[in-house]
Design a protein around this motif. Structure first.
Motif, PDB file in Angstrom:
ATOM      1  N   PRO A 202       0.844  -1.198   0.000  1.00  0.00           N
ATOM      2  CA  PRO A 202       0.000   0.000   0.000  1.00  0.00           C
ATOM      3  C   PRO A 202       0.878   1.246   0.000  1.00  0.00           C
ATOM      4  CG  PRO A 202      -0.750  -1.583   1.647  1.00  0.00           C
ATOM      5  CD  PRO A 202       0.585  -2.072   1.155  1.00  0.00           C
ATOM      6  N   THR A 203       0.521   2.267  -0.778  1.00  0.00           N
ATOM      7  CA  THR A 203       1.343   3.476  -0.819  1.00  0.00           C
ATOM      8  C   THR A 203       1.349   4.195   0.529  1.00  0.00           C
ATOM      9  OG1 THR A 203      -0.562   4.670  -1.731  1.00  0.00           O
ATOM     10  CG2 THR A 203       1.082   3.842  -3.298  1.00  0.00           C
ATOM     11  N   SER A 204       0.356   3.914   1.364  1.00  0.00           N
ATOM     12  CA  SER A 204       0.341   4.517   2.701  1.00  0.00           C
ATOM     13  C   SER A 204       1.415   3.921   3.598  1.00  0.00           C
ATOM     14  CB  SER A 204      -1.034   4.306   3.358  1.00  0.00           C
ATOM     15  OG  SER A 204      -1.325   2.912   3.481  1.00  0.00           O
ATOM     16  N   VAL A 205       1.916   2.753   3.230  1.00  0.00           N
ATOM     17  CA  VAL A 205       2.953   2.079   4.014  1.00  0.00           C
ATOM     18  C   VAL A 205       4.346   2.516   3.560  1.00  0.00           C
ATOM     19  CG1 VAL A 205       4.017  -0.171   4.486  1.00  0.00           C
ATOM     20  CG2 VAL A 205       1.532   0.081   4.591  1.00  0.00           C
ATOM     21  N   LEU A 206       4.564   2.503   2.239  1.00  0.00           N
ATOM     22  CA  LEU A 206       5.871   2.903   1.721  1.00  0.00           C
ATOM     23  C   LEU A 206       5.676   3.468   0.318  1.00  0.00           C
ATOM     24  CD1 LEU A 206       8.804   2.785   2.764  1.00  0.00           C
ATOM     25  CD2 LEU A 206       9.108   0.684   1.474  1.00  0.00           C
ATOM     26  N   GLU A 207       5.963   4.761   0.174  1.00  0.00           N
ATOM     27  CA  GLU A 207       5.793   5.430  -1.108  1.00  0.00           C
ATOM     28  C   GLU A 207       6.813   4.915  -2.129  1.00  0.00           C
ATOM     29  OE1 GLU A 207       3.750   7.521  -2.396  1.00  0.00           O
ATOM     30  OE2 GLU A 207       2.597   8.393  -0.747  1.00  0.00           O
ATOM     31  N   THR A 208       6.391   4.849  -3.375  1.00  0.00           N
ATOM     32  CA  THR A 208       7.280   4.391  -4.438  1.00  0.00           C
ATOM     33  C   THR A 208       8.553   5.225  -4.480  1.00  0.00           C
ATOM     34  OG1 THR A 208       5.298   3.817  -5.702  1.00  0.00           O
ATOM     35  CG2 THR A 208       7.399   3.817  -6.891  1.00  0.00           C
ATOM     36  N   GLU A 209       8.391   6.555  -4.324  1.00  0.00           N
ATOM     37  CA  GLU A 209       9.530   7.460  -4.452  1.00  0.00           C
ATOM     38  C   GLU A 209      10.555   7.280  -3.338  1.00  0.00           C
ATOM     39  OE1 GLU A 209       6.130   8.735  -6.695  1.00  0.00           O
ATOM     40  OE2 GLU A 209       6.367   8.306  -4.560  1.00  0.00           O
ATOM     41  N   SER A 210      10.143   6.717  -2.199  1.00  0.00           N
ATOM     42  CA  SER A 210      11.049   6.582  -1.064  1.00  0.00           C
ATOM     43  C   SER A 210      11.782   5.243  -1.042  1.00  0.00           C
ATOM     44  CB  SER A 210      10.274   6.749   0.253  1.00  0.00           C
ATOM     45  OG  SER A 210       9.342   5.690   0.428  1.00  0.00           O
ATOM     46  N   LEU A 211      11.497   4.386  -2.017  1.00  0.00           N
ATOM     47  CA  LEU A 211      12.141   3.071  -2.055  1.00  0.00           C
ATOM     48  C   LEU A 211      13.620   3.180  -2.407  1.00  0.00           C
ATOM     49  CD1 LEU A 211       9.559   0.819  -3.928  1.00  0.00           C
ATOM     50  CD2 LEU A 211      10.471   0.402  -1.651  1.00  0.00           C
ATOM     51  N   ASN A 212      14.418   2.396  -1.722  1.00  0.00           N
ATOM     52  CA  ASN A 212      15.824   2.230  -2.075  1.00  0.00           C
ATOM     53  C   ASN A 212      16.002   0.776  -2.470  1.00  0.00           C
ATOM     54  OD1 ASN A 212      18.573   1.889  -2.263  1.00  0.00           O
ATOM     55  ND2 ASN A 212      19.058   3.110  -0.463  1.00  0.00           N
ATOM     56  N   LEU A 213      16.053   0.511  -3.755  1.00  0.00           N
ATOM     57  CA  LEU A 213      16.061  -0.864  -4.235  1.00  0.00           C
ATOM     58  C   LEU A 213      17.375  -1.575  -3.989  1.00  0.00           C
ATOM     59  CD1 LEU A 213      14.066  -0.301  -7.514  1.00  0.00           C
ATOM     60  CD2 LEU A 213      13.250  -1.303  -5.388  1.00  0.00           C
ATOM     61  N   GLY A 214      18.381  -0.844  -3.507  1.00  0.00           N
ATOM     62  CA  GLY A 214      19.647  -1.469  -3.158  1.00  0.00           C
ATOM     63  C   GLY A 214      19.706  -1.929  -1.719  1.00  0.00           C
ATOM     64  N   GLU A 215      18.655  -1.648  -0.960  1.00  0.00           N
ATOM     65  CA  GLU A 215      18.606  -2.008   0.449  1.00  0.00           C
ATOM     66  C   GLU A 215      17.491  -3.015   0.706  1.00  0.00           C
ATOM     67  OE1 GLU A 215      20.787  -0.993   2.604  1.00  0.00           O
ATOM     68  OE2 GLU A 215      21.822   0.397   1.257  1.00  0.00           O
ATOM     69  N   SER A 216      17.551  -3.672   1.882  1.00  0.00           N
ATOM     70  CA  SER A 216      16.535  -4.653   2.266  1.00  0.00           C
ATOM     71  C   SER A 216      15.164  -4.001   2.361  1.00  0.00           C
ATOM     72  CB  SER A 216      16.912  -5.267   3.619  1.00  0.00           C
ATOM     73  OG  SER A 216      15.808  -5.953   4.192  1.00  0.00           O
ATOM     74  N   LEU A 217      14.196  -4.590   1.686  1.00  0.00           N
ATOM     75  CA  LEU A 217      12.833  -4.066   1.738  1.00  0.00           C
ATOM     76  C   LEU A 217      12.256  -4.176   3.142  1.00  0.00           C
ATOM     77  CD1 LEU A 217      10.318  -2.936   0.378  1.00  0.00           C
ATOM     78  CD2 LEU A 217       9.712  -5.270  -0.294  1.00  0.00           C
ATOM     79  N   TYR A 218      12.476  -5.313   3.804  1.00  0.00           N
ATOM     80  CA  TYR A 218      11.941  -5.494   5.150  1.00  0.00           C
ATOM     81  C   TYR A 218      12.560  -4.509   6.136  1.00  0.00           C
ATOM     82  CZ  TYR A 218       9.073  -9.663   4.371  1.00  0.00           C
ATOM     83  OH  TYR A 218       8.079 -10.526   3.979  1.00  0.00           O
ATOM     84  N   GLU A 219      13.834  -4.177   5.946  1.00  0.00           N
ATOM     85  CA  GLU A 219      14.474  -3.199   6.819  1.00  0.00           C
ATOM     86  C   GLU A 219      13.878  -1.809   6.580  1.00  0.00           C
ATOM     87  OE1 GLU A 219      17.054  -1.507   9.663  1.00  0.00           O
ATOM     88  OE2 GLU A 219      16.222  -3.515   9.326  1.00  0.00           O
ATOM     89  N   GLN A 220      13.588  -1.470   5.330  1.00  0.00           N
ATOM     90  CA  GLN A 220      12.955  -0.186   5.042  1.00  0.00           C
ATOM     91  C   GLN A 220      11.563  -0.109   5.648  1.00  0.00           C
ATOM     92  OE1 GLN A 220      13.648   1.451   0.922  1.00  0.00           O
ATOM     93  NE2 GLN A 220      14.615  -0.563   0.645  1.00  0.00           N
ATOM     94  N   LEU A 221      10.827  -1.214   5.601  1.00  0.00           N
ATOM     95  CA  LEU A 221       9.505  -1.247   6.232  1.00  0.00           C
ATOM     96  C   LEU A 221       9.631  -1.068   7.744  1.00  0.00           C
ATOM     97  CD1 LEU A 221       7.852  -4.152   4.217  1.00  0.00           C
ATOM     98  CD2 LEU A 221       7.159  -1.753   4.176  1.00  0.00           C
ATOM     99  N   ARG A 222      10.621  -1.705   8.326  1.00  0.00           N
ATOM    100  CA  ARG A 222      10.819  -1.581   9.772  1.00  0.00           C
ATOM    101  C   ARG A 222      11.121  -0.138  10.157  1.00  0.00           C
ATOM    102  NH1 ARG A 222      14.522  -1.164  13.566  1.00  0.00           N
ATOM    103  NH2 ARG A 222      16.224  -0.960  12.051  1.00  0.00           N
ATOM    104  N   LEU A 223      12.000   0.498   9.405  1.00  0.00           N
ATOM    105  CA  LEU A 223      12.368   1.886   9.705  1.00  0.00           C
ATOM    106  C   LEU A 223      11.189   2.841   9.501  1.00  0.00           C
ATOM    107  CD1 LEU A 223      15.936   1.998   8.109  1.00  0.00           C
ATOM    108  CD2 LEU A 223      15.347   1.922  10.548  1.00  0.00           C
ATOM    109  N   ALA A 224      10.274   2.448   8.610  1.00  0.00           N
ATOM    110  CA  ALA A 224       9.087   3.271   8.377  1.00  0.00           C
ATOM    111  C   ALA A 224       7.993   3.013   9.416  1.00  0.00           C
ATOM    112  CB  ALA A 224       8.543   3.008   6.973  1.00  0.00           C
TER     113      ALA A 224
END
Length: 234
Positions: free
Chosen positions: A142-164
């Motif tokens: 869902p874009t409310s969870v993690l915006e497309t523009e804020s994704l760092n595809l070189g980093e762990s997705l689960y870690e980005q979700l945790r930080l968010a």
């Protein structure tokens, strides 16, 4: 100082590396207890660690055997592909095939409890271990969870979700056998129509918020799932 079961697990790892081949049998629990001078519980904890790492596998009523380096075995623990590969001594990598903000397909919006056609972020990746294609992954967020523009595809997705603030805590999964399409077969470097395992996962946070719908297609010749089951008392 390492726990006793960790010391035993390390010793068994060394034995495997030095003198055992894939699918060779380990000593029995009783023999391992005598070799290491520990209790049955300690041996079982050590073996459990090695099973989680994919170094050994159990056959009920038969014994414990050395795992194969060519096959990655997934346990029921909720871990990412990256964590699974690293724990097995492989180097994980990804090839990003698509990143887009799209209207959620009906099955995705239903699974995530979203209004029909809500915007979600789609991430499609080819997942590799030591450079070998292992899986195709389609993740919808869902874009409310993690915006497309804020994704760092070189980093762990689960870690980005945790930080968010959306740590993946629980997931419900469905596993089924499929035959690969010609396009997916080409990406996974196998023959068209080869067998694969399709895993659909709906993940939620500690607060129960639905935060991820994922469908991962694994090569059946390189990936297995291990499940421990018990019989209910009557």
């Amino acid at each position: 100082m390492a726990h006793k079961y960790e010391q035993v697990a390390a010793s068994i790892r060394d034995s495997i590396a030095q003198s055992l081949a894939p699918h060779d049998a380990l000593e029995s629990e009783r023999e391992l207890m005598a070799i290491h001078g520990v209790s049955r519980m300690t041996i079982r904890k050590a073996i459990s660690v090695l099973v989680d790492e994919g170094r050994v596998y159990n056959i009920r009523g038969s014994g414990t055997y050395v795992g194969s380096a060519d096959i990655f075995s997934k346990t029921p623990k909720l871990t990412s592909f990256t964590e699974d590969m690293i724990s097995r001594g492989a180097t994980p990598s990804s090839r990003v095939l698509e990143v887009a903000r799209i209207a959620a397909p009906d099955h995705v919006s239903t699974a995530l409890g979203l209004p029909a056609s809500s915007e979600v972020t789609l991430i499609r990746r080819l997942r590799l271990a030591d450079g070998t294609p292992i899986a195709l992954e389609d993740v919808y967020l869902p874009t409310s969870v993690l915006e497309t523009e804020s994704l760092n595809l070189g980093e762990s997705l689960y870690e980005q979700l945790r930080l968010a603030g959306y740590e993946v805590f629980r997931a419900e999964q469905e596993i089924k056998a499929i035959a690969l399409s010609s396009s997916d077969s080409e990406l996974l470097d196998v023959s068209t129509g080869s067998a694969a395992l399709s895993v659909t996962r709906v993940s939620s946070s500690r607060k129960g918020q639905l935060i991820e719908f994922a469908r991962t297609t694994y090569r059946a010749d390189r990936y297995t799932f291990q499940l421990a089951v018990t019989r209910d008392d009557k």
